[in-house]
Design a protein around this motif. Structure first.
Motif, PDB file in Angstrom:
ATOM      1  N   LYS A 193      43.460  70.584  47.425  1.00  0.00           N
ATOM      2  CA  LYS A 193      43.772  69.121  47.215  1.00  0.00           C
ATOM      3  C   LYS A 193      42.678  68.115  47.146  1.00  0.00           C
ATOM      4  CE  LYS A 193      47.738  70.308  50.277  1.00  0.00           C
ATOM      5  NZ  LYS A 193      48.700  70.970  49.150  1.00  0.00           N
ATOM      6  N   TRP A 194      42.383  67.926  45.826  1.00  0.00           N
ATOM      7  CA  TRP A 194      40.991  67.175  45.661  1.00  0.00           C
ATOM      8  C   TRP A 194      41.277  65.494  45.471  1.00  0.00           C
ATOM      9  CZ3 TRP A 194      37.092  70.165  46.283  1.00  0.00           C
ATOM     10  CH2 TRP A 194      36.974  71.433  45.721  1.00  0.00           C
ATOM     11  N   ILE A 195      40.466  64.943  46.233  1.00  0.00           N
ATOM     12  CA  ILE A 195      40.730  63.423  46.440  1.00  0.00           C
ATOM     13  C   ILE A 195      39.445  62.835  45.830  1.00  0.00           C
ATOM     14  CG2 ILE A 195      40.201  62.984  48.695  1.00  0.00           C
ATOM     15  CD1 ILE A 195      42.766  60.949  48.475  1.00  0.00           C
ATOM     16  N   ASN A 196      39.546  61.986  45.402  1.00  0.00           N
ATOM     17  CA  ASN A 196      38.225  61.177  44.581  1.00  0.00           C
ATOM     18  C   ASN A 196      37.881  60.319  45.522  1.00  0.00           C
ATOM     19  OD1 ASN A 196      36.369  59.407  43.260  1.00  0.00           O
ATOM     20  ND2 ASN A 196      37.669  59.611  41.336  1.00  0.00           N
ATOM     21  N   GLN A 197      36.584  60.966  46.363  1.00  0.00           N
ATOM     22  CA  GLN A 197      35.870  60.370  47.701  1.00  0.00           C
ATOM     23  C   GLN A 197      35.075  59.187  47.097  1.00  0.00           C
ATOM     24  OE1 GLN A 197      33.455  62.804  49.660  1.00  0.00           O
ATOM     25  NE2 GLN A 197      32.301  63.680  48.152  1.00  0.00           N
ATOM     26  N   ALA A 198      34.743  59.086  45.988  1.00  0.00           N
ATOM     27  CA  ALA A 198      33.920  57.896  45.510  1.00  0.00           C
ATOM     28  C   ALA A 198      34.555  56.722  45.495  1.00  0.00           C
ATOM     29  CB  ALA A 198      33.075  58.211  44.121  1.00  0.00           C
ATOM     30  N   TRP A 199      36.113  56.710  44.916  1.00  0.00           N
ATOM     31  CA  TRP A 199      36.928  55.667  44.722  1.00  0.00           C
ATOM     32  C   TRP A 199      37.241  55.362  46.546  1.00  0.00           C
ATOM     33  CZ3 TRP A 199      41.017  56.957  40.474  1.00  0.00           C
ATOM     34  CH2 TRP A 199      40.408  57.151  39.389  1.00  0.00           C
ATOM     35  N   LEU A 200      37.408  56.418  47.229  1.00  0.00           N
ATOM     36  CA  LEU A 200      37.780  55.872  48.862  1.00  0.00           C
ATOM     37  C   LEU A 200      36.749  55.122  49.155  1.00  0.00           C
ATOM     38  CD1 LEU A 200      38.972  59.443  50.020  1.00  0.00           C
ATOM     39  CD2 LEU A 200      40.637  57.388  49.546  1.00  0.00           C
ATOM     40  N   LYS A 201      35.410  55.387  49.150  1.00  0.00           N
ATOM     41  CA  LYS A 201      34.330  54.450  49.558  1.00  0.00           C
ATOM     42  C   LYS A 201      34.175  53.400  48.965  1.00  0.00           C
ATOM     43  CE  LYS A 201      29.497  55.010  50.201  1.00  0.00           C
ATOM     44  NZ  LYS A 201      28.202  55.716  50.011  1.00  0.00           N
ATOM     45  N   LYS A 202      34.448  53.109  47.480  1.00  0.00           N
ATOM     46  CA  LYS A 202      34.394  51.937  46.934  1.00  0.00           C
ATOM     47  C   LYS A 202      35.462  51.068  47.470  1.00  0.00           C
ATOM     48  CE  LYS A 202      34.354  49.539  42.544  1.00  0.00           C
ATOM     49  NZ  LYS A 202      34.077  49.912  40.982  1.00  0.00           N
ATOM     50  N   LEU A 203      36.850  51.494  47.612  1.00  0.00           N
ATOM     51  CA  LEU A 203      37.587  50.555  48.225  1.00  0.00           C
ATOM     52  C   LEU A 203      37.745  50.574  49.792  1.00  0.00           C
ATOM     53  CD1 LEU A 203      40.488  51.890  45.533  1.00  0.00           C
ATOM     54  CD2 LEU A 203      39.182  49.672  45.354  1.00  0.00           C
ATOM     55  N   ASN A 204      36.882  51.240  50.532  1.00  0.00           N
ATOM     56  CA  ASN A 204      36.844  51.065  51.701  1.00  0.00           C
ATOM     57  C   ASN A 204      38.002  51.586  52.392  1.00  0.00           C
ATOM     58  OD1 ASN A 204      35.583  50.521  54.276  1.00  0.00           O
ATOM     59  ND2 ASN A 204      36.536  48.726  54.399  1.00  0.00           N
ATOM     60  N   LEU A 205      38.513  52.821  51.853  1.00  0.00           N
ATOM     61  CA  LEU A 205      39.704  53.656  52.318  1.00  0.00           C
ATOM     62  C   LEU A 205      39.257  54.977  53.211  1.00  0.00           C
ATOM     63  CD1 LEU A 205      41.665  53.318  49.172  1.00  0.00           C
ATOM     64  CD2 LEU A 205      42.186  51.956  51.247  1.00  0.00           C
ATOM     65  N   LYS A 206      40.148  55.486  54.021  1.00  0.00           N
ATOM     66  CA  LYS A 206      39.995  56.692  54.533  1.00  0.00           C
ATOM     67  C   LYS A 206      40.595  57.833  53.993  1.00  0.00           C
ATOM     68  CE  LYS A 206      39.345  54.605  59.270  1.00  0.00           C
ATOM     69  NZ  LYS A 206      39.859  54.578  60.645  1.00  0.00           N
ATOM     70  N   GLU A 207      40.434  58.922  54.169  1.00  0.00           N
ATOM     71  CA  GLU A 207      41.101  60.299  53.756  1.00  0.00           C
ATOM     72  C   GLU A 207      42.609  59.938  54.265  1.00  0.00           C
ATOM     73  OE1 GLU A 207      39.264  64.087  54.179  1.00  0.00           O
ATOM     74  OE2 GLU A 207      37.544  63.492  53.315  1.00  0.00           O
ATOM     75  N   PRO A 208      43.571  60.181  53.313  1.00  0.00           N
ATOM     76  CA  PRO A 208      44.942  60.254  53.720  1.00  0.00           C
ATOM     77  C   PRO A 208      45.105  61.396  54.599  1.00  0.00           C
ATOM     78  CG  PRO A 208      44.820  60.856  51.449  1.00  0.00           C
ATOM     79  CD  PRO A 208      43.412  60.608  51.705  1.00  0.00           C
ATOM     80  N   VAL A 209      45.766  61.066  55.874  1.00  0.00           N
ATOM     81  CA  VAL A 209      46.250  62.106  56.655  1.00  0.00           C
ATOM     82  C   VAL A 209      47.989  62.652  56.326  1.00  0.00           C
ATOM     83  CG1 VAL A 209      46.504  62.724  58.937  1.00  0.00           C
ATOM     84  CG2 VAL A 209      44.702  61.656  58.180  1.00  0.00           C
ATOM     85  N   THR A 210      48.632  61.261  56.311  1.00  0.00           N
ATOM     86  CA  THR A 210      50.296  61.532  55.889  1.00  0.00           C
ATOM     87  C   THR A 210      50.513  61.098  54.400  1.00  0.00           C
ATOM     88  OG1 THR A 210      50.578  59.187  56.571  1.00  0.00           O
ATOM     89  CG2 THR A 210      50.655  60.687  58.420  1.00  0.00           C
ATOM     90  N   THR A 211      51.831  61.691  54.263  1.00  0.00           N
ATOM     91  CA  THR A 211      52.451  61.320  52.879  1.00  0.00           C
ATOM     92  C   THR A 211      52.529  59.680  52.691  1.00  0.00           C
ATOM     93  OG1 THR A 211      54.443  61.478  53.951  1.00  0.00           O
ATOM     94  CG2 THR A 211      53.734  63.231  52.539  1.00  0.00           C
ATOM     95  N   GLU A 212      52.515  58.891  53.739  1.00  0.00           N
ATOM     96  CA  GLU A 212      52.536  57.585  53.775  1.00  0.00           C
ATOM     97  C   GLU A 212      51.374  57.075  53.403  1.00  0.00           C
ATOM     98  OE1 GLU A 212      54.273  53.906  53.457  1.00  0.00           O
ATOM     99  OE2 GLU A 212      55.274  55.684  53.549  1.00  0.00           O
TER     100      GLU A 212
END
Length: 537
Positions: A193-212
């Motif tokens: 399950k690959w997620i764009n960590q560069a986008w997470l960092k730019k938007l100041n988001l944490k890796e998702p843990v739940t479906t919500e």
């Protein structure tokens, strides 16, 4: 599996004469020698009485084994592959291949058995369970279970270590007519399950843990312009369009574990306290489809998720413009690999967190079989058994040490200059899928680099202890399963697509359930229950 060695679809019909021509070539020394004696050293085809149970060579005198084999579009001729050239010197067994292209292979295979003009061996044959039972019962394939004890120590060791192998390849009568590929490496059996960590960092988001959490991250990917071009052109989430008829929708398979839905016995099945539950009409599946419908309707899920081609999907990964997707390796996005990281399965609304997607240890069913015309089946089995060892698998997958690969801490890696040549598929039959051999952590550096290993570690705690493969049925039951699943699977996939895309509303769920009942899903469930019960005895 979903790397770039993925198998292509079988195609159009081919004339019987080609099969007969390919499988009846003369290999006897006397027949091949000319008046000057040229060819007198070619290996003989007659039976060898001195097949060794251990060590090499396998036979004292050179021996021919005629092999009918699928050759993938990416491959070069098998006779030019170092694996077979070098292994002949080691084993004293000459594999004489009749190479049949992927397109048309199924038709040629059918004609081969219909004509009863059989080779000694079927290699990379893709025999289905139904074909294996049919041709084994007819006496065209020989049972291997007794020979395995004496002539296949590597394969026997794997069966003892992973009991699910034996249950996947043993008929209800107790026979083993074909051998699969064995994949002990977890990372080669899952899509990460690959997620764009560069986008997470730019938007100041944490890796998702739940479906919500995932929903909120995807909304941010859609609206926050993480690629910085001022356009709303990001693809928040995407997946493959199709795994093929009867294999389900990939986006459903990838997310099902978050809703407590597993994939056991090669089907949409949960195993709970010994009970088989086909979950396609369940309330949990309804919740899963409602969640995906929400993503699709809000343009968080790729609008082309049901229609794009494989090449398009891989290109989206490599573009860096996708936020969340699924794939076995990082090969499609190697040039921007640092932009992505693997995450754990997402916890669903009821606390479920299963890595439901994943192939069982036995894969590529029916990769290798021995026919009744083979005069030295012991030699044929010993020949293939080498590829179920790390040493033999290294030869099969990597070629020659020093020329094609080098060892680092005991692990083979393709040499950089050879990698750049792009000739890997020319030196090994593993490229293109379906070759009978072992895929372990020791021989999978190309598809299991550190980034992929790290992504797999995120999945490992949520994987079932055993992933059961599809059971072997007797021929009558297999035919019935085929009839039932043809109708049920087609209906389920069509309706699931419509539910997700919003073409039908969830007020029609009762109708959906009742139609599954009319298609005899309860009968199918009972067939799997009976097979599972027999498997556990």
């Amino acid at each position: 599996m979903s790397n770039h060695w993925r198998k292509t679809t079988l195609g159009a019909a081919i004339a019987l004469s080609l099969v007969l021509a390919g499988c009846s070539s003369e290999s006897n020394t006397d027949a091949n020698a000319d008046a000057n004696g040229n060819g007198a050293n070619k290996p003989k085809e007659e039976a060898a009485s001195d097949v060794s149970k251990t060590g090499f060579p396998i036979v004292a005198q050179p021996l021919v084994q005629k092999m009918f084999a699928r050759i993938a579009p990416v491959n070069g001729p098998f006779k030019d592959m170092p694996v077979f050239q070098d292994y002949e010197k080691l084993s004293n067994v000459h594999a004489e291949f009749t190479e049949v292209p992927t397109d048309g292979f199924q038709e040629k295979k059918n004609l081969l058995f219909a004509s009863n003009e059989l080779p000694d061996v079927l290699f990379r044959a893709g025999l289905t369970p139904l074909e294996t039972i049919r041709y084994g019962t007819a006496g065209q394939l020989i049972p291997l279970e007794k020979l395995i004890d004496d002539y296949a120590p590597n394969f026997k060791k794997l069966m003892d270590q992973y009991p699910e192998i034996r249950s996947a390849i043993t008929t209800p009568e107790g026979h083993i007519y074909s051998l699969p590929t064995i994949v002990t490496l977890g990372a080669a059996r899952t899509d990460k399950k690959w997620i764009n960590q560069a986008w997470l960092k730019k938007l100041n988001l944490k890796e998702p843990v739940t479906t919500e959490d995932l929903y909120n991250v995807l909304v941010a990917f859609r609206d926050g312009d993480p690629n910085g071009n001022g356009k709303a052109d990001e693809i928040p989430m995407t997946a493959r369009a199709s795994s093929g008829p009867g294999l389900g929708l990939p986006v459903v398979n990838m997310m099902s574990g978050s809703f407590g839905l597993d994939n056991q016995l090669g089907y949409n099945i949960n195993l709970t306290d010994g009970k088989v539950d086909i979950w396609m009409g369940s309330e949990r599946n309804k919740e899963l489809l409602q969640y995906l419908n929400k993503l699709y309707s809000e343009k968080l899920l790729d609008p082309e998720v049901f229609s794009h081609k494989e090449a398009d999907y891989l290109a989206k990964q490599g573009s860096g413009n996708a936020g969340f997707f699924f794939d076995q390796t990082n090969n499609p996005f190697l040039e921007i690999a640092d932009q992505y990281t693997g995450i754990a399965p997402l916890e669903g609304p009821h606390g479920d967190r299963i890595q439901s997607q994943g192939a069982p240890v036995p894969r590529d069913f029916g990769s290798f079989a021995i026919t009744s015309v083979n005069k030295t089946p012991e030699a044929a089995l010993r020949w293939v058994d080498y590829f179920y060892s790390d040493e033999g698998s290294t030869l099969l997958r990597f070629g020659r040490e020093g020329e094609h690969y080098e060892l680092k801490d005991g692990i083979p890696y393709y040499k950089e200059d050879f990698l750049k040549s792009g000739n890997q598929a020319k030196i090994t039959p593993y490229a293109g899928g379906g070759a009978p051999h072992l895929i372990s952590e020791k021989v999978a550096s190309f598809i299991n680099p550190p980034q992929v290993q790290e992504a797999q570690k995120k999945l490992d705690p949520y994987m079932p202890k055993i992933r059961y493969a599809a059971p072997m049925f007797d021929e009558e039951t297999a035919r019935r399963v085929d009839v039932l699943r043809t109708d049920i699977d087609k209906y389920y996939e069509e309706q699931s697509t419509k539910f997700i895309a919003g073409a039908i509303g969830f007020d029609e769920w009762d109708k959906f359930e009742s139609t599954l009942a009319k298609l005899n899903i309860d009968e199918l469930e009972q067939i799997y229950q009976t097979a599972y019960d027999a498997m556990k005895k």
